[in-house]
Scaffold this active site. Structure first.
Site, PDB file in Angstrom:
ATOM      1  N   GLU A 177      40.148  37.359  41.640  1.00  0.00           N
ATOM      2  CA  GLU A 177      41.308  37.738  40.815  1.00  0.00           C
ATOM      3  C   GLU A 177      42.462  38.241  41.679  1.00  0.00           C
ATOM      4  O   GLU A 177      42.972  39.353  41.493  1.00  0.00           O
ATOM      5  CB  GLU A 177      40.896  38.765  39.753  1.00  0.00           C
ATOM      6  N   GLU A 308      33.561  33.722  35.843  1.00  0.00           N
ATOM      7  CA  GLU A 308      33.439  34.859  34.921  1.00  0.00           C
ATOM      8  C   GLU A 308      33.750  34.356  33.522  1.00  0.00           C
ATOM      9  O   GLU A 308      34.846  33.841  33.276  1.00  0.00           O
ATOM     10  CB  GLU A 308      34.388  36.010  35.296  1.00  0.00           C
TER      11      GLU A 308
END
Length: 509
Positions: A177, A308
């Site tokens: 991220e 994810e």
């Protein structure tokens, strides 16, 4: 039987892309009780363990044929310095886990413990390296420490810490991220960092790294395009460079606003349908990123990784808000079954997916009770188990000539029946979900190009969508035999009660 009859055509002799077993991957972060109190209880625990690793958790996950495990994060990865987690435990420096609860991390579970866990699980390690606060050398040294044989500074250090032979570590994440907790970078900034870090993550011996660049937040297609531009030139002659083999993307199913995501077990039918509508958008997500990638890489040399995914609810009352502990109901199981049908349809580009997370965090497979030590298998766990026959199987196209029943949800159409199929080793597995909360459906499987025999079926459902498993009721939502599958002239008729997941398995005659 229901009035909703859905014809479905499956050509048993026309194989599609292989469904990689890695689409059934898992994720373990230093977050809440996922590692400590979940996977790892310490060698002094009264619970059966090997080197501190909880063995009933291992046994439960091995029953899923767990293919890979991603670690140490998540957001934690970009503040984790791996050399703090090797050597004698009493000499390892502590740190503060600033992302998740601001608690002290003693680093007792580190590289050697993770690799021992993967060996017990029979799972491939997926290590997320630190790009956000780490250095190129730090990550390069970690790769060398894990995978190199012979003699070098990192090899000598590994041997001094008790491991003679290198490990096989195929998957390597270049940060996490990067658009947020992994550094708050722009796509251009991160692309440059990924090129640099990926260059110095070396292949040692026969351990070939599969480097996964930290990709987009949900529907940010521009991020994916920026990374694809870094990998090669636009056009059919696209030959991606060797410092990244895949791009990731993250997508969570949240039915409400981010500040108040809703309760895991107390919800109404409208909440349920909003959840399913958001879950179904994973198809739109994967299609969008795949289309961008196809423009640059029509040969599909670069993989897409959804490392994810899952539901995200408000934490259970009375628990640490930074630990992300939530219950898991039949609703969560149907989110999972719907996701897998979508994954199977994208098997030509999607090479890996990792549910968040494996134990005690978000949409977990397993919940452990901190007081009694009891282990509970969640409804989501059972979807993984019922579907494990799809791993490394050839996908089979499912045509629905008359469409499927739909329900209007917030001015959008939600398909309430979902089907996917595959074949492997002379057997066919069909997965069917009925997302309608109150209406049953029947699917007429027109099986062409072959015949089936020895048909068996299982069903996962419960009286209420909110039903979940606890230490006192561990099998409130558990699979059982399903006898409402009948032979027809062209194949099989499968009855799907409201809010149910069914798998049908048969041998190819």
């Amino acid at each position: 039987m229901s009035n909703n009859v859905v014809p479905a055509i499956i050509n048993l002799d026309v194989k599609g892309p292989v469904i990689s077993r890695h689409l059934y991957g898992h994720f373990a972060e230093h977050l809440g009780r996922c590692i400590y109190g979940g996977f790892y209880v310490g060698e002094d625990s009264d619970l059966p363990n090997e080197g501190g690793i909880r063995l009933d958790v291992v046994e439960a996950l091995r029953a899923l044929d767990i293919p890979n495990l991603r670690w140490p994060g998540g957001c934690f990865a970009d503040e984790y310095h791996w050399m703090d987690g090797i050597g004698p435990k009493d000499e390892r420096p502590a740190m503060v886990n600033t992302h998740w609860g601001n608690v002290e991390e003693n680093n007792h579970f580190g590289t050697h413990e993770f690799m021992a866990l993967c060996e017990l699980l029979g799972a491939d390690p997926y290590v997320s390296g630190n790009v956000g606060s780490g250095t190129v050398r730090e990550m390069s040294d970690w790769v060398e420490y894990l995978t190199r044989e012979g003699d070098s500074p990192m090899v000598r250090l590994r041997k001094a810490n008790g491991r003679e032979e290198p490990w096989r570590v195929p998957f390597w994440g270049l940060g996490n991220e990067a658009w947020g907790c992994g550094g708050n970078m722009t796509a251009q900034q991160y692309a440059a960092e990924a090129r640099r870090f990926g260059t110095y993550c070396r292949d040692h011996g026969d351990n070939k790294l599969y480097r996964v660049a930290a990709g987009a937040n949900s529907f940010d297609l521009a991020w994916t395009e920026t990374l694809m531009k870094q990998l090669g030139e636009l056009g059919c002659a696209y030959r991606p460079t060797g410092y990244m083999q895949a791009l990731s993307v993250h997508y969570y199913t949240v039915s409400g606003p981010w500040r108040d995501k809703g309760d895991a077990t107390v919800f109404g039918t409208d909440d349920y349908y909003r959840t399913m509508l958001q879950a179904a958008r994973v198809d739109e997500l994967l299609t969008g990123h795949s289309n961008v990638m196809d423009c640059y890489d029509p040969g599909k040399n670069v993989g897409l990784v959804l490392d994810e995914w899952g539901t995200w609810w408000n934490v259970e009352p009375g628990t640490n808000p930074g630990f992300l502990y939530q219950q898991n109901t039949l609703r969560d199981a149907l989110v999972a079954s719907l996701h897998f049908d979508v994954f199977h349809r994208h098997a030509d580009r999607l090479v890996m997916a990792n549910i968040a997370q494996t134990v005690n965090v978000l949409q977990a497979m397993i919940l452990t009770d901190p007081d009694s030590g009891a282990l509970v298998l969640t409804p989501t766990y059972h979807v993984f188990e019922m579907n494990k026959g799809h791993q490394d199987a050839a996908s089979l196209r499912v045509d629905l000539p008359s469409g499927v029943p739909t329900r209007e949800v917030e001015s959008k159409e939600l398909a309430t029946v979902s089907v996917s199929a595959s074949r492997k080793d002379g057997r066919v597995l069909v997965s069917l979900s009925n997302l309608d909360a109150g209406q049953a459906a029947d699917v007429e499987l027109d099986l062409r190009g072959g015949a089936v025999t020895g048909v068996s079926a299982r069903i996962l459902t419960a009286g209420e969508l909110q039903t979940h498993n606890t230490p006192d009721a561990p099998d409130a939502v558990a699979p059982r035999a399903h006898d409402q599958v009948t032979a027809t002239a062209s194949g099989l008729r499968v009855h799907l009660p409201a809010h149910s997941f069914v798998t049908v398995e048969a041998a190819l005659a």
